[in-house]
Design an enzyme around this catalytic site. Sequence first.
Site: not given
Ligand code: PGA
Length: 255
Positions: A97, A95, A9, A211, A11, A171, A165
């Site tokens: 976000e 997601h 992803n 992460s 982003k 993140g 997730e």
């Molecule tokens: P990250 O993001 O691996 O940077 O924690 C995962 C995601 O948001 O899909």
Amino acid sequence: MRTPLIAGNWKMHDTLSEARSLVTGLVEGLDAACGVEVLICPAFQLLFPMAKAIADTPIQMGAQNAHEATHGAFTGEVSVPMIAETGATQVIIGHSERRHVFGEKGDQLNKKVRAVVSGGLTAIYCVGETLEEREAGKTKDVVRRQMDEVVGSDVPADKLVIAYEPVWAIGTGKTATPQQAQEVHAFLRGQLAEIYDATTAETIRILYGGSVKPGNAADLMGQSDIDGALVGGASLVAADFLAIIAAAAAAVPAS
Ligand code: PGA
């Protein structure tokens, strides 16, 4: 036997030139026979050029979001038919976000997942609890509600991937332990068995996200109900993403 899926992803990262060099690194380093499906999810404007960049490679492409309508007066939005036209085959829906920064709710996500599958694409539907919810012992209640709001037997099982997730792990550098993740994945598979049936539930991939890095991927991918990863930060560095793919490949039992 579920083929692992490692999804990147991206982003809101990468200009066209950055994306081109990332994909070149992926294509050069990818072992096409590794037994893992690989997916990149770039920002919308990169979909056409990235489709060209991955042509003749096993890498698949998806979008990070889609509007629930096929077309209309929705300034700034992109529909499933528009995404499909680029060659993308999958769309991430819900997601954290999108839920927490952009306020997307269950009823809208329900429509989005149906728009994705009606358009012939696969929906990667994300669920996960916040830190507050985990500490209050509500993880299973939260993911159960998020599943109930969106996943129903009218969604073709072969067009559905679930991504667990935990919001507190995205993140942040904090990862769920393999045991914490496995517990929720097994719970989600049980719920899929209620929605579909036990045999069908065994065919649906449940990805872990939050992460995921080269250093923790092997332990996570070794869990019986973890069928791959949704990777944010580490998907932007070809060597890291390739190392996560290799960890998933190593976890596939020899047939
Ligand atoms: P990250 O993001 O691996 O940077 O924690 C995962 C995601 O948001 O899909």
